[in-house]
Design a protein around this motif. Structure first.
Motif, PDB file in Angstrom:
ATOM      1  N   ARG A 272      13.055 -35.135  -7.375  1.00 51.36           N
ATOM      2  CA  ARG A 272      12.814 -36.578  -7.556  1.00 51.36           C
ATOM      3  C   ARG A 272      12.200 -37.196  -6.306  1.00 51.36           C
ATOM      4  O   ARG A 272      11.312 -38.061  -6.394  1.00 51.36           O
ATOM      5  N   ARG A 307      19.139 -38.757 -20.400  1.00 50.63           N
ATOM      6  CA  ARG A 307      18.936 -37.849 -19.283  1.00 50.63           C
ATOM      7  C   ARG A 307      19.841 -38.186 -18.090  1.00 50.63           C
ATOM      8  O   ARG A 307      20.134 -37.333 -17.265  1.00 50.63           O
ATOM      9  N   PHE A 308      20.295 -39.441 -18.027  1.00 52.82           N
ATOM     10  CA  PHE A 308      21.140 -39.888 -16.917  1.00 52.82           C
ATOM     11  C   PHE A 308      22.637 -39.737 -17.214  1.00 52.82           C
ATOM     12  O   PHE A 308      23.459 -40.162 -16.401  1.00 52.82           O
ATOM     13  N   ASP A 311      24.674 -38.013 -14.443  1.00 56.80           N
ATOM     14  CA  ASP A 311      24.703 -38.825 -13.214  1.00 56.80           C
ATOM     15  C   ASP A 311      25.570 -40.051 -13.401  1.00 56.80           C
ATOM     16  O   ASP A 311      26.300 -40.459 -12.487  1.00 56.80           O
ATOM     17  N   THR A 341      13.227 -45.205 -15.630  1.00 60.03           N
ATOM     18  CA  THR A 341      14.014 -44.319 -14.771  1.00 60.03           C
ATOM     19  C   THR A 341      14.333 -44.969 -13.430  1.00 60.03           C
ATOM     20  O   THR A 341      15.484 -44.963 -12.971  1.00 60.03           O
ATOM     21  N   ALA A 345      18.002 -45.959 -12.179  1.00 53.18           N
ATOM     22  CA  ALA A 345      18.500 -45.317 -10.964  1.00 53.18           C
ATOM     23  C   ALA A 345      18.878 -46.355  -9.919  1.00 53.18           C
ATOM     24  O   ALA A 345      19.885 -46.213  -9.208  1.00 53.18           O
TER      25      ALA A 345
END
Length: 453
Positions: A272, A307-308, A311, A341, A345
């Motif tokens: 990333r 996708r997160f 996390d 994203t 984030a």
């Protein structure tokens, strides 16, 4: 320049002011601007236009500069010993670099006022008779540069041109007189323009120096942060590999799996960071073309949230996604995913593990709206206008890490897609980031352009 000669007579004094034309207020105002300008450029406390009267000298115009002891209307008798008297007697320019070093000026009233240096020029009526003087005086020794002398003679020409216009009585020459007055005004404006250009150039130079210093500071800070951010996952990977190769970790399937999962996370983090740097590089190059297609922003947001999940679980945060059935537009998939994203984030990093809300909707103007809200630390009001700039951050990099590029990338990509983004925040209560994109997509042929620096 000549030395002083203090011999005088009543007849000579009376002859100094043979012409007697009333100076109009408009001309006084113009000459006031001239002496103020001279004092500013030469950087002296006093600039004067003195007029020769039959029995005395009078201050016709005095600069409004700080420290000027003279005021308009003040008078000095002939034979008083002031510098201007010598110019009027000799009808020649006079330079006194330092009167304290010359006993000739020991009784000079100007010297007693602390004005120890002088540069003066005689002003003549069109008839040739003496009008007065144009001069500057300084509280320190001053030889006055060649540039300053030329400046004084140019302003002297302007004043004498004004007097020529003033003294023309013949109606047949009225048109020529107006032209000469306009010429003198143009000359004054040119000189004022030169000073303004000089001041602006100096201001631009100072601003450029400040910007350069700030750019160097940001570069050094970024390199330090980037080095740390890149080194951390690499160091972790090295330790994990060494643990496996040297047998430090017991060779059980569970510990091996755990080690590989940790390695996977560090590789993801490193990936990333590198993607962020590459994204900024592409943006700055100005050649990041858009690959537009019909997309559903709702589905893109759902995919990013999915996708997160791991996390979010580690951060102890939950995401609530409120969306319409679909919000379809003509966008670039990779750019749209990057926008969602980075905003998610950012909310996760600064949200302190508190719930995050994401809203996707279409407003009546044919615009898609994405809203990401966290309930974390918030952004100080003074930092809010800067958070979308490169390398900017609202909090210390040591506490929260990162390269300070995420929101900069968001703004660049949103603009590239023809939209806009803004933030609202309260310290201690969280932040809300809103993105609006035209569903019709950006204008044809649009590229993501580099931000101005």
């Amino acid at each position: 320049m000549r030395e002083a000669d203090h011999s005088t007579s009543d007849a000579a004094a009376s002859a100094l002011a043979a012409d007697d034309v009333q100076i109009p207020p408009e001309l006084i105002q113009k000459w006031q601007q001239i002496v103020d300008l001279i004092a500013e450029i030469v950087q002296v406390p006093s600039s004067l236009v003195m007029k020769a009267e039959p029995q005395h000298l009078a201050v016709l115009v005095a600069s409004a500069s700080k420290g000027n002891p003279y005021r308009r209307g003040e008078e000095a008798a002939f034979d008083s010993g002031v510098y201007c008297e010598e110019v009027m007697k000799s009808r020649r320019p006079l330079l006194v670099p330092d009167a304290t070093a010359d006993p000739v000026w020991s009784s000079n009233p100007d010297l007693k006022l602390g004005l120890i240096s002088y540069l003066g020029y005689p002003i003549a009526w069109p008839s040739g008779n003496l009008f007065g003087t144009l001069c500057v005086l300084d509280v320190k020794a001053n030889s006055y540069s060649e540039l300053h002398r030329r400046l004084m003679t140019q302003f002297l020409d302007v004043i004498e041109a004004d007097l020529r216009v003033l003294c023309r009585y013949d109606a047949r020459l009225a048109q020529e007189a107006r032209a000469r007055l306009a010429e003198s005004e143009r000359a004054r404006r040119v000189l004022l323009g030169m000073l303004e250009d000089l001041n602006q150039a100096q201001e631009r130079l100072q601003a450029s120096q400040v910007q350069l210093q700030e750019a160097v500071r940001l570069r050094d800070e970024f390199l330090s942060i980037a080095s740390h951010e890149l080194r951390t996952p690499i160091t972790s990977l090295q330790l994990m590999v060494q643990s496996l190769t040297r047998g430090i970790v017991p060779p059980s399937p569970e510990m091996t799996l755990r080690t590989f999962r940790l390695a996977e996370r560090q590789i993801g983090r490193l990936t990333r960071l590198i993607e962020e740097l590459l994204e900024v590089s592409r943006i700055q190059s100005g050649h990041l073309a858009l690959e537009l297609e019909s997309l559903d922003l709702v589905l893109v947001a759902r995919d990013v949230v999915q996708r997160f999940e791991a996390d979010l679980a580690r951060a102890g945060a939950t995401v609530t996604l409120t969306d319409a059935a679909s919000v379809v537009g003509f966008w670039d998939r990779s750019k749209l995913e990057r926008i969602v994203t980075n905003l998610l984030a950012n909310a996760m990093k600064f949200g302190e593990g508190k719930p995050i809300e994401i809203t996707v909707e279409e407003v009546p103007t044919g615009t898609a709206r994405l809203v990401v809200t966290d309930h974390g630390i918030g952004i100080p009001p003074e930092r809010l206008p800067c958070i979308f700039e490169r390398f900017e951050r609202a909090v210390s990099a040591r506490e929260y890490g990162g390269l300070g590029l995420g929101l900069y990338i968001v703004r660049s990509l949103v603009r590239g897609l023809g939209g806009r983004v803004w933030a609202e925040s309260q310290v201690g209560r969280g932040s809300t980031f809103t993105v609006e994109l035209p569903c019709s997509g950006p204008s044809p042929g649009r590229h993501v352009e580099a931000e101005a620096t």
